[in-house]
Design a protein around this motif. Structure first.
Motif, short mmCIF file in Angstrom:
data_model
loop_
_atom_site.label_atom_id
_atom_site.label_comp_id
_atom_site.label_asym_id
_atom_site.label_seq_id
_atom_site.Cartn_x
_atom_site.Cartn_y
_atom_site.Cartn_z
N ASP A 1 -2.42 16.15 -7.79
CA ASP A 1 -3.29 16.46 -6.65
C ASP A 1 -4.56 15.63 -6.70
N SER A 2 -5.09 15.45 -7.91
CA SER A 2 -6.35 14.74 -8.05
C SER A 2 -6.23 13.28 -7.60
N VAL A 3 -5.20 12.57 -8.07
CA VAL A 3 -5.09 11.16 -7.69
C VAL A 3 -4.77 11.01 -6.20
N VAL A 4 -4.00 11.95 -5.66
CA VAL A 4 -3.68 11.88 -4.23
C VAL A 4 -4.93 12.09 -3.39
N ALA B 1 -7.18 9.12 -3.55
CA ALA B 1 -6.71 8.00 -2.72
C ALA B 1 -7.07 8.22 -1.26
N ILE B 2 -6.87 9.46 -0.78
CA ILE B 2 -7.23 9.75 0.62
C ILE B 2 -8.73 9.52 0.82
N SER B 3 -9.56 10.03 -0.11
CA SER B 3 -11.00 9.86 0.11
C SER B 3 -11.39 8.39 0.04
N ILE B 4 -10.69 7.59 -0.78
CA ILE B 4 -11.02 6.17 -0.84
C ILE B 4 -10.78 5.51 0.51
N PHE B 5 -9.61 5.78 1.13
CA PHE B 5 -9.32 5.12 2.41
C PHE B 5 -10.25 5.61 3.52
N ILE C 1 0.85 -1.21 0.00
CA ILE C 1 0.00 0.00 0.00
C ILE C 1 0.88 1.25 0.00
N THR C 2 2.01 1.22 0.74
CA THR C 2 2.93 2.36 0.67
C THR C 2 3.40 2.59 -0.75
N ALA C 3 3.74 1.48 -1.44
CA ALA C 3 4.21 1.62 -2.82
C ALA C 3 3.12 2.19 -3.72
N LEU C 4 1.86 1.76 -3.49
CA LEU C 4 0.77 2.32 -4.30
C LEU C 4 0.66 3.82 -4.07
N MET C 5 0.86 4.24 -2.82
CA MET C 5 0.77 5.67 -2.51
C MET C 5 1.96 6.44 -3.13
N VAL C 6 3.16 5.85 -3.02
CA VAL C 6 4.33 6.52 -3.61
C VAL C 6 4.18 6.58 -5.13
N ILE D 1 -9.45 -1.83 -6.77
CA ILE D 1 -10.14 -1.47 -8.01
C ILE D 1 -10.39 0.03 -8.03
N GLY D 2 -10.77 0.57 -6.87
CA GLY D 2 -10.99 2.02 -6.80
C GLY D 2 -9.73 2.80 -7.11
N LEU D 3 -8.58 2.37 -6.56
CA LEU D 3 -7.32 3.08 -6.82
C LEU D 3 -6.96 3.01 -8.30
N MET D 4 -7.12 1.83 -8.90
CA MET D 4 -6.80 1.71 -10.33
C MET D 4 -7.75 2.56 -11.17
N PHE D 5 -9.02 2.54 -10.80
CA PHE D 5 -10.02 3.33 -11.52
C PHE D 5 -9.69 4.81 -11.42
N SER D 6 -9.26 5.22 -10.23
CA SER D 6 -8.86 6.62 -10.05
C SER D 6 -7.67 6.97 -10.93
N GLY D 7 -6.69 6.04 -11.01
CA GLY D 7 -5.53 6.30 -11.84
C GLY D 7 -5.86 6.32 -13.32
N ARG D 8 -6.77 5.46 -13.73
CA ARG D 8 -7.09 5.36 -15.15
C ARG D 8 -8.11 6.44 -15.56
N VAL D 9 -9.25 6.45 -14.92
CA VAL D 9 -10.34 7.33 -15.35
C VAL D 9 -10.24 8.71 -14.69
N GLY D 10 -10.02 8.70 -13.36
CA GLY D 10 -10.00 9.97 -12.64
C GLY D 10 -8.88 10.88 -13.13
N ALA D 11 -7.66 10.32 -13.20
CA ALA D 11 -6.51 11.12 -13.64
C ALA D 11 -6.73 11.64 -15.06
N ASN D 12 -7.24 10.76 -15.91
CA ASN D 12 -7.49 11.14 -17.30
C ASN D 12 -8.52 12.27 -17.38
N ASN D 13 -9.54 12.16 -16.53
CA ASN D 13 -10.59 13.17 -16.50
C ASN D 13 -10.03 14.53 -16.08
#
Lengths: 245, 254, 260
Positions: free
Chosen positions: C239-242, C245-249, B95-100, C107-119
């Protein structure tokens, strides 16, 4: 005299579209060469080719009498040490301040000059382009025109044998444009280097350029002095050499 | 056909960039000041982010763990031991790596992408400065080192959060919770292997994506988003590979 | 040393101020989205286009992530199974972890990286080139025209993708169970079926619903607030993906604690 740059039969495709087609160009040493032509005619690409940054698909590039071999790292290094470039996009490093940007070509040579000499040369260069007192600033603090002048100072600082200026006055006001052209002319006279500059400002270019080269659709269609060009049979050449900026 | 060749070109480009970076680091090591500045950037940018995300991860893992454990076990005395074990070998590093990857990987891609589309990379080349040596190598070294630091920090934060949750909600004494009873050296090695591989792959994948940027601000945006997906996915693949390989190796020994 | 300390304190303050500003901006945007949806008044064609775009873009990466996630969780539980010999628990442990927690988060993190970041990048480029201002001049509300379609499509698509992802995660688990743990995959499937995981799966889908909403609001907010040129777009994506990620957790924690 042996030419500094001799490009022969150079072609380049970008994703299937030809951007340079069987283009050739000869630059004799020790004068200012003007490169003109409409937007998209390949001026920037031919400048990148003669700075060894763009590797053509076919054709040969001879610089200072040596054929450029893109696989030979040391050979490329030796050539690049003799070339200074001002890029159209300026390409200033945003992680360095003004001083470090201008000093970069000096610091990065195999044996850099002593620190106080670098200091002095950078300050002289900045004064020349009308930007004293800016050495410590970061780039976002400068206007677009000021950044353009910093890029000019960086291209000229090492007194390279071949200096390339891609649109050095783009976005500058007319008064300052004239000054930049005068500076480039003086620079050439002082160093005896070969200078090639691309611009749309044909009027001001005539004051310093001894020879003109006209590009159109990826080909060089004319080389010679301005008077002959303006009386050419070819309407394109006449137009490009008489347009006002 | 083009899809297949494109698919094969990526690993080859990555390996070449990795090779060039390592060679540059060995032959012409960057000035240590540059590396320290980059380490500071990496750590500084991600420390709050990792504290928040891993803190919540610690809370929820203990919460779910306790509720599920109560279905099959009489008491919760070993929840802490199991939690710390899974943090060290799985969630902490991954999870740390995913965040980094999210924070630093996208940052490297954005930085390099901007340098490419504004011709700064060509300006480096014409001054006889190798962009890999000058830009990539210090960032690579900084990320590899900082991955270890940040993972240890993340495990500490998650464990602290988990301990609070266990104490307040499930009345598990911190003394009972904080135990390394289930942690073997083998688990630690697995965790460290993961951290190292993540640290190597994130900056290289991000830099490769940045180098491929083309055309204006849109190109920078594209290369940044590509870097996020590719680094996240690389972390998940490496996690699977290391976990699977470690399991098979262990079975051979037992 | 003092410089570092001041740096840390200063950044701490900045982070808090920045967080307040972002949370405020997100709340305003969320309110405007809801106002545009009830009664429904937004661009229908753009919504349909977004559904296709979001779904097509992310289905491959979600399937791959899910397969690997299931396999990783099986390997993790495999360690304790080896010690206790309780092979019947693999399906239960993996199923619970994947369906209720790990699956939705990854899945949420990947979706954020793929769709959210692109958006964010796409909206950011529109802002930088004044296209959003052009919409305003034409009397079109960017929220109704650009944001609501993305909001709806991301929520619906992330829920559907998580359904698909759940299936693939269990499949990945079964494959890993047979190939790496050496336990017959029928034992795994039987254990999954015996564990009655409908409740966990429902909670996972509720999480997907919440994550989808959070990712869309966050990515639209940062996209529409881009400042500066190419550099600004890169920063906004970061900023968006970060923030996503915070809101997902955080949202994951809240949903679980409220649910059970």
């Amino acid at each position: 005299m042996e030419p500094v740059v001799e490009i022969a039969g150079v072609s380049k495709l970008f994703s299937g579209t030809p951007v340079l087609q069987d283009c050739d160009l000869r630059l004799e040493p020790g004068r200012v060469h003007g490169l003109v032509g409409p937007g998209g005619s390949g001026k920037t690409l031919i400048l990148k080719t003669l700075s060894t940054l763009l590797r053509p698909d076919s054709g040969s590039v001879i610089l200072f009498g040596t054929t450029v071999d893109y696989g030979d790292r040391d050979g490329l290094r030796a050539l690049r040490d003799r070339i200074g470039v001002q890029f159209q996009n300026l390409a200033l490093f945003d992680f360095l301040n003004v001083f470090d940007n201008v000093a970069f070509p000096l610091v990065m040579t195999p044996d850099p000059p002593p620190t106080d000499e670098i200091d002095q040369r950078v300050h002289e260069a900045l004064v020349e382009v009308g930007l004293p007192e800016t050495a410590h600033l970061r780039l976002p603090e400068l206007s677009g025109g000021m950044q353009r002048r910093v890029a000019l100072a960086r291209a000229a600082i090492s007194g390279a044998d071949l200096m390339v200026f891609d649109d050095p006055t783009g976005g500058l006001d007319p008064v300052f444009s004239s000054r930049i052209f005068v500076l480039i002319g003086e620079l050439q006279e002082r160093t005896g280097s070969t200078v090639v500059l691309a611009s749309h400002d044909v009027d001001r270019m005539t004051r310093i350029c001894g020879r003109f080269h006209v590009m159109d659709q990826g080909r060089r269609i004319y080389s010679g002095n301005i008077e002959d060009g303006r009386e050419s049979e070819d309407r394109r050449i006449r137009t490009f050499l008489t347009v006002e900026a | 056909m083009t899809l297949a060749t494109g698919f094969m070109a990526l690993p080859r480009n990555l390996l070449r960039l990795l090779g060039e970076t390592v060679v540059a680091l060995v032959l012409r090591p960057p000035p240590w000041r540059t590396v320290v500045t980059q380490m500071y950037n990496v750590g500084f940018r991600s420390v709050v982010f990792i504290a928040v995300t891993l803190g919540f991860l610690g809370l929820i893992t203990v919460y779910q763990g306790c509720i599920q454990a109560l279905k099959v076990l009489p008491d919760l005395s070993m929840v802490g031991a199991a939690f710390i074990n899974v943090m060290i070998m799985e969630f902490g590093p991954t999870i740390t790596a995913l965040m980094v990857a999210t924070r630093v990987g996208s940052g490297i891609a954005a930085e390099l992408g901007t340098m490419v589309v504004t011709d700064q990379v060509e300006a480096l080349e014409v001054s006889n400065t190798d962009p890999v040596e000058y830009v990539v190598a210090p960032r690579f070294l900084a990320v590899v080192v900082m991955m270890f630091v940040l993972t240890i920090f993340a495990i500490l934060v998650a464990t602290l959060a988990g301990m609070v949750m266990a104490d307040l909600r499930f009345q598990v004494n911190p003394h009972t919770f904080l135990t390394l009873a289930y942690v073997e050296w083998g688990d630690v090695y697995i965790g460290l292997t993961k951290v190292f591989l993540y640290g190597v792959s994130i900056p290289i994948i991000a830099a490769e994506s940045g180098f491929r940027a083309s055309g204006g601000s849109e190109g920078v945006g594209q290369s940044t988003t590509r870097a996020v997906v590719n680094t996240l996915f690389a972390v998940i693949i490496l996690d699977f590979v290391v976990a699977g390989a470690a399991f098979i190796i262990r079975m051979q020994f037992e | 040393m003092t410089r570092v300390l001041l740096d840390v304190l200063g950044t701490f303050g900045q982070v808090i101020l920045q967080a307040c500003r972002v949370v405020g901006g997100l709340t305003v945007l969320q309110t405007r989205i809801l106002l545009a949806m009830f009664p429904p008044d937004f661009d229908y064609d753009e919504t349909v286009r977004q559904f296709f775009k979001v779904g097509v873009k992310s289905v491959a990466v979600v399937v791959a992530t899910a397969l690997l996630t299931g396999a990783i969780m099986v390997i993790q539980s495999g360690n304790s199974v080896q010690e206790t010999g309780a092979t019947g628990l693999v399906g239960w442990a993996t199923g619970t972890a994947v369906l209720s927690e790990v699956g939705p988060i990854l899945i949420g993190l990947m979706f954020s990286g793929r769709v959210g970041a692109n958006n964010t990048a796409e909206l950011g480029a529109m802002v930088v080139t004044d296209q959003v201002n052009a919409l305003r001049v034409l009397g079109m509300d960017p929220v109704r025209y650009l944001v609501v379609p993305r909001f709806l499509s991301m929520i619906v698509m992330l829920v559907l993708l998580t359904c698909i992802g759940d299936l693939f995660a269990l499949t990945g688990g079964a494959i890993a169970c047979q190939a790496i743990l050496g336990i017959d995959q029928r034992v795994f499937w039987q254990s999954v079926l015996d564990s009655h995981l409908l409740d966990e799966m429902t909670m996972g889908l509720v999480k997907a619903f919440v994550f989808g909403g959070a990712i869309s609001v966050v990515s639209c907010y940062f996209g529409l607030n881009v400042k500066g040129g190419a550099e600004g777009v890169g920063r906004a994506v970061n900023d968006s993906v970060v923030t996503a990620a915070i809101s997902i957790f955080v949202a994951n924690f809240l949903v679980t604690t409220i649910w059970i």
